[in-house]
Design a protein around this motif. Structure first.
Motif, PDB file in Angstrom:
ATOM      1  N   THR A  83       0.838  -1.202   0.000  1.00 13.84           N
ATOM      2  CA  THR A  83       0.000   0.000   0.000  1.00 13.84           C
ATOM      3  C   THR A  83       0.877   1.256   0.000  1.00 13.84           C
ATOM      4  O   THR A  83       0.608   2.212  -0.725  1.00 13.84           O
ATOM      5  N   GLY A  84       1.935   1.249   0.812  1.00 12.63           N
ATOM      6  CA  GLY A  84       2.854   2.379   0.877  1.00 12.63           C
ATOM      7  C   GLY A  84       3.600   2.582  -0.436  1.00 12.63           C
ATOM      8  O   GLY A  84       3.801   3.711  -0.880  1.00 12.63           O
ATOM      9  N   ARG A  85       4.018   1.492  -1.055  1.00 19.49           N
ATOM     10  CA  ARG A  85       4.714   1.582  -2.349  1.00 19.49           C
ATOM     11  C   ARG A  85       3.802   2.181  -3.419  1.00 19.49           C
ATOM     12  O   ARG A  85       4.214   3.026  -4.205  1.00 19.49           O
ATOM     13  N   ARG A  86       2.564   1.738  -3.428  1.00 20.74           N
ATOM     14  CA  ARG A  86       1.607   2.281  -4.399  1.00 20.74           C
ATOM     15  C   ARG A  86       1.333   3.763  -4.147  1.00 20.74           C
ATOM     16  O   ARG A  86       1.257   4.557  -5.079  1.00 20.74           O
ATOM     17  N   ALA A  87       1.181   4.117  -2.878  1.00 20.99           N
ATOM     18  CA  ALA A  87       0.937   5.528  -2.531  1.00 20.99           C
ATOM     19  C   ALA A  87       2.129   6.388  -2.931  1.00 20.99           C
ATOM     20  O   ALA A  87       1.955   7.489  -3.465  1.00 20.99           O
ATOM     21  N   LEU A  88       3.344   5.896  -2.693  1.00 20.22           N
ATOM     22  CA  LEU A  88       4.542   6.645  -3.075  1.00 20.22           C
ATOM     23  C   LEU A  88       4.602   6.816  -4.588  1.00 20.22           C
ATOM     24  O   LEU A  88       4.889   7.912  -5.083  1.00 20.22           O
TER      25      LEU A  88
END
Length: 118
Positions: A83-88
């Protein structure tokens, strides 16, 4: 601010907008996991600031925190979640859109007036 051709503004992520959070997420995107002290030194912040930053990003689901021991010393490791990778990725794309729109606007202004931004 509007996006290209007056559309919706680029989708900047409020959780990653702060420079320390963005630097932390970017660093973690390049590695699987990093230890607290390494992240603190990279971001050049205090233990308290990093702890609050990690907690905030963990609450959003962007980070995973793992606690353990190295020998007898307690340690904390952080990793970026999917989720964090996608948000970044979305946040960086939005920043690129902003920069591209600004470059196009400056080029158009330069061509229209012959004087540019100066």
């Amino acid at each position: 601010m509007t996006g290209p051709a007056g559309g919706a503004p680029p989708a900047l992520d409020r959780e990653l907008h702060h420079p320390t959070r963005l630097a932390l997420a970017a660093y973690l995107s390049a590695c699987g996991e990093a230890e607290f002290a390494v992240l603190r030194d990279y971001c050049q912040v205090s233990d308290s600031t990093l702890s609050k930053t990690l907690s905030a990003l963990e609450k959003t689901g962007y980070l995973s925190i793992r606690k353990g021991h190295l020998g007898k010393r307690p340690r904390t490791w952080a990793s970026l979640t999917l989720t964090g990778r996608r948000a970044l990725t979305r946040h960086l794309a939005a920043l690129e859109d902003i920069a591209a729109t600004a470059r196009r606007a400056a080029t158009e202004a330069d061509g229209a007036t012959g004087g540019g931004c100066g």
